[in-house]
Design an enzyme around this catalytic site. Structure first.
Site, PDB file in Angstrom:
ATOM      1  N   ASN A   1       0.858  -1.195   0.000  1.00  0.00           N
ATOM      2  CA  ASN A   1       0.000   0.000   0.000  1.00  0.00           C
ATOM      3  C   ASN A   1       0.894   1.244   0.000  1.00  0.00           C
ATOM      4  O   ASN A   1       1.469   1.598   1.028  1.00  0.00           O
ATOM      5  CB  ASN A   1      -0.893  -0.032   1.257  1.00  0.00           C
ATOM      6  CG  ASN A   1      -1.726   1.230   1.386  1.00  0.00           C
ATOM      7  OD1 ASN A   1      -1.853   2.012   0.447  1.00  0.00           O
ATOM      8  ND2 ASN A   1      -2.299   1.429   2.561  1.00  0.00           N
ATOM      9  N   TRP A   2       0.992   1.882  -1.166  1.00  0.00           N
ATOM     10  CA  TRP A   2       1.891   3.039  -1.278  1.00  0.00           C
ATOM     11  C   TRP A   2       1.250   4.323  -0.731  1.00  0.00           C
ATOM     12  O   TRP A   2       1.912   5.339  -0.638  1.00  0.00           O
ATOM     13  CB  TRP A   2       2.292   3.244  -2.737  1.00  0.00           C
ATOM     14  CG  TRP A   2       3.254   2.211  -3.235  1.00  0.00           C
ATOM     15  CD1 TRP A   2       3.784   1.179  -2.510  1.00  0.00           C
ATOM     16  CD2 TRP A   2       3.796   2.094  -4.552  1.00  0.00           C
ATOM     17  NE1 TRP A   2       4.624   0.436  -3.305  1.00  0.00           N
ATOM     18  CE2 TRP A   2       4.648   0.966  -4.561  1.00  0.00           C
ATOM     19  CE3 TRP A   2       3.642   2.820  -5.740  1.00  0.00           C
ATOM     20  CZ2 TRP A   2       5.349   0.572  -5.697  1.00  0.00           C
ATOM     21  CZ3 TRP A   2       4.338   2.426  -6.881  1.00  0.00           C
ATOM     22  CH2 TRP A   2       5.182   1.316  -6.855  1.00  0.00           C
ATOM     23  N   LYS A   3      -0.036   4.284  -0.464  1.00  0.00           N
ATOM     24  CA  LYS A   3      -0.754   5.474   0.031  1.00  0.00           C
ATOM     25  C   LYS A   3      -0.498   6.661  -0.913  1.00  0.00           C
ATOM     26  O   LYS A   3      -0.349   6.467  -2.104  1.00  0.00           O
ATOM     27  CB  LYS A   3      -0.351   5.775   1.474  1.00  0.00           C
ATOM     28  CG  LYS A   3      -0.377   4.539   2.375  1.00  0.00           C
ATOM     29  CD  LYS A   3      -0.246   4.890   3.821  1.00  0.00           C
ATOM     30  CE  LYS A   3      -0.180   3.600   4.625  1.00  0.00           C
ATOM     31  NZ  LYS A   3      -0.225   3.810   6.047  1.00  0.00           N
ATOM     32  N   HIS A  24      -9.492   1.262   4.602  1.00  0.00           N
ATOM     33  CA  HIS A  24      -8.232   1.405   5.338  1.00  0.00           C
ATOM     34  C   HIS A  24      -8.491   2.309   6.542  1.00  0.00           C
ATOM     35  O   HIS A  24      -9.317   3.218   6.478  1.00  0.00           O
ATOM     36  CB  HIS A  24      -7.155   2.004   4.426  1.00  0.00           C
ATOM     37  CG  HIS A  24      -5.804   1.991   5.066  1.00  0.00           C
ATOM     38  ND1 HIS A  24      -5.405   2.950   5.961  1.00  0.00           N
ATOM     39  CD2 HIS A  24      -4.778   1.104   4.969  1.00  0.00           C
ATOM     40  CE1 HIS A  24      -4.181   2.661   6.385  1.00  0.00           C
ATOM     41  NE2 HIS A  24      -3.778   1.548   5.800  1.00  0.00           N
ATOM     42  N   GLU A  50      -7.042   4.745   7.674  1.00  0.00           N
ATOM     43  CA  GLU A  50      -6.912   6.189   7.388  1.00  0.00           C
ATOM     44  C   GLU A  50      -8.183   6.724   6.725  1.00  0.00           C
ATOM     45  O   GLU A  50      -8.590   7.855   6.968  1.00  0.00           O
ATOM     46  CB  GLU A  50      -5.676   6.422   6.503  1.00  0.00           C
ATOM     47  CG  GLU A  50      -4.390   6.265   7.308  1.00  0.00           C
ATOM     48  CD  GLU A  50      -3.218   5.695   6.532  1.00  0.00           C
ATOM     49  OE1 GLU A  50      -3.244   5.701   5.287  1.00  0.00           O
ATOM     50  OE2 GLU A  50      -2.249   5.241   7.190  1.00  0.00           O
ATOM     51  N   GLU A  55      -5.566  -5.019  10.350  1.00  0.00           N
ATOM     52  CA  GLU A  55      -4.538  -4.021  10.627  1.00  0.00           C
ATOM     53  C   GLU A  55      -4.879  -3.278  11.925  1.00  0.00           C
ATOM     54  O   GLU A  55      -5.676  -2.326  11.905  1.00  0.00           O
ATOM     55  CB  GLU A  55      -4.471  -3.002   9.492  1.00  0.00           C
ATOM     56  CG  GLU A  55      -4.141  -3.597   8.144  1.00  0.00           C
ATOM     57  CD  GLU A  55      -3.556  -2.552   7.215  1.00  0.00           C
ATOM     58  OE1 GLU A  55      -2.382  -2.666   6.880  1.00  0.00           O
ATOM     59  OE2 GLU A  55      -4.270  -1.602   6.852  1.00  0.00           O
ATOM     60  N   GLY A 103       2.244   2.063  11.011  1.00  0.00           N
ATOM     61  CA  GLY A 103       3.251   3.123  10.944  1.00  0.00           C
ATOM     62  C   GLY A 103       3.895   3.460  12.280  1.00  0.00           C
ATOM     63  O   GLY A 103       4.573   4.480  12.396  1.00  0.00           O
ATOM     64  N   SER A 146       3.201  -2.217  10.528  1.00  0.00           N
ATOM     65  CA  SER A 146       4.641  -2.221  10.862  1.00  0.00           C
ATOM     66  C   SER A 146       5.376  -3.502  10.450  1.00  0.00           C
ATOM     67  O   SER A 146       6.328  -3.920  11.115  1.00  0.00           O
ATOM     68  CB  SER A 146       4.852  -1.930  12.346  1.00  0.00           C
ATOM     69  OG  SER A 146       4.451  -0.603  12.633  1.00  0.00           O
ATOM     70  N   GLY A 174       2.791  -1.109   4.382  1.00  0.00           N
ATOM     71  CA  GLY A 174       2.827   0.308   4.034  1.00  0.00           C
ATOM     72  C   GLY A 174       4.270   0.772   3.879  1.00  0.00           C
ATOM     73  O   GLY A 174       4.907   0.576   2.842  1.00  0.00           O
ATOM     74  N   GLY A 175       4.813   1.369   4.945  1.00  0.00           N
ATOM     75  CA  GLY A 175       6.149   1.974   4.905  1.00  0.00           C
ATOM     76  C   GLY A 175       7.227   1.122   4.242  1.00  0.00           C
ATOM     77  O   GLY A 175       7.976   1.618   3.391  1.00  0.00           O
TER      78      GLY A 175
HETATM   79  C1  PEP Z   1      -0.875   0.310   6.178  1.00  0.00           C
HETATM   80  O1  PEP Z   1      -1.073   1.498   6.348  1.00  0.00           O
HETATM   81  O2  PEP Z   1      -1.653  -0.385   5.513  1.00  0.00           O
HETATM   82  C2  PEP Z   1       0.316  -0.267   6.809  1.00  0.00           C
HETATM   83  C3  PEP Z   1       0.307  -1.543   7.055  1.00  0.00           C
HETATM   84  O3  PEP Z   1       1.333   0.598   7.099  1.00  0.00           O
HETATM   85  P1  PEP Z   1       2.742   0.231   7.790  1.00  0.00           P
HETATM   86  O4  PEP Z   1       3.239  -1.044   7.170  1.00  0.00           O
HETATM   87  O5  PEP Z   1       3.625   1.396   7.470  1.00  0.00           O
HETATM   88  O6  PEP Z   1       2.489   0.085   9.238  1.00  0.00           O
END
Ligand code: PEP
Length: 275
Positions: A31-33, A116, A118, A187, A193, A232, A253-254
């Site tokens: 997920n590049w957001k 998601h 967010e 999640e 994050g 994470s 994500g990150g």
């Molecule tokens: C996400 O936002 O879907 C996610 C899993 O982010 P991260 O891996 O950065 O925690």
């Protein structure tokens, strides 16, 4: 036949083959957001293209909308598929800023993220809206990746099971017999994050619980339900979480923004005995 339909047939064939061999498909979703530029996307895909991806890994990239078509032209083969980060709940019309499921299908998307945390937190997406979006995606042959998760308060108070059940129930009621076609991404909001992740015991317990809630709607689907873990995930913890029962892959994500980290994750999950 459209590229997307061929891709789905290939994946179905692959799933059957893996099932016959007693193996399972494992999903690594990125997920590049609202990150990356066109140039960075090209550089990422070029670098990714020389990675050896075993057939049981299904890599799903979720770039921002504007980069989807170009990304798909650059890199697309059995092991790399694409998705959008959101989808509209309406078919078409005066809904400024929205992107419909039909448009995603036109653009060759096989998946879409929905709900998601967010989007739930910043854009007021309720579980009912999420469910309607999931149903719309399914109508157009797009697999919804429905994100669910509890806040830290809900985890600490023990209310998390109720929260997760409510989120799954909303989707189940609307998607009905197509529920097993959806992917659930668990999640925990407090893990996204933050660098903080649940223990593998907590992940197993929660995934098992989500699986049981799903199975209560469709007893025959059983092993067909796919539940991803997100929050994470990185190259240092992926090998510990990967073999946890009821974890069918990751939503990252990150760590999916840096191609070196993402490739390391793929390479780690490609090692014999990792899953
Ligand atoms: C996400 O936002 O879907 C996610 C899993 O982010 P991260 O891996 O950065 O925690």
């Amino acid at each position: 036949m459209e590229r997307r339909e061929i891709e789905q047939l290939v994946r179905t064939h692959m799933e059957q083959k893996l099932e016959a061999e007693g193996k399972r498909e494992y999903i690594i979703a990125a997920n590049w957001k609202m990150n990356m530029s066109a140039k960075e996307t090209r550089a990422f895909l070029k670098e990714l293209s020389d990675t050896n991806i075993p057939e049981y890994l299904n890599i799903i990239l979720f770039p921002p909308f504007p980069y989807l078509p170009a990304a798909q032209k650059m890199l697309r083969y059995e092991a790399v598929t694409y998705g959008a980060q959101d989808v509209a709940e309406k078919d078409k019309g005066a809904y400024t800023g929205e992107v419909s499921a039909a448009m995603l299908a036109d653009c060759g998307c096989s998946y879409t993220l929905i709900g998601h945390s967010e989007r739930r937190a910043y854009y007021g997406e309720t579980s009912d809206i999420v469910a309607r979006k999931a149903s719309k995606a399914l109508e157009y042959g797009i697999v919804p990746v429905i994100c669910i998760g509890e806040t830290l308060e809900e985890r600490r108070s023990g209310a998390y099971k109720e929260v997760l059940k409510g989120q799954v129930d909303a989707a189940a009621k609307v998607c009905q017999e197509k529920l097993a076609q959806c992917i659930i991404a668990y999640e925990p909001v407090w893990a996204i994050g933050t660098g903080v992740i649940p223990t593998t015991k907590e992940i197993e317990e929660t995934h098992r619980y989500i699986h049981d809630v799903l199975a209560s709607y469709d007893k025959h689907a059983g092993a067909k339900f796919r539940i991803l873990y997100g929050g994470s995930v990185n190259e240092n913890n992926v090998r510990d979480i990967a073999p946890v029962p009821f974890v069918d892959g990751f939503l990252i994500g990150g760590a999916s923004l840096k191609v070196e980290s993402f490739k390391n994750i793929i390479n780690l999950l490609s090692l014999d005995g990792c899953l």
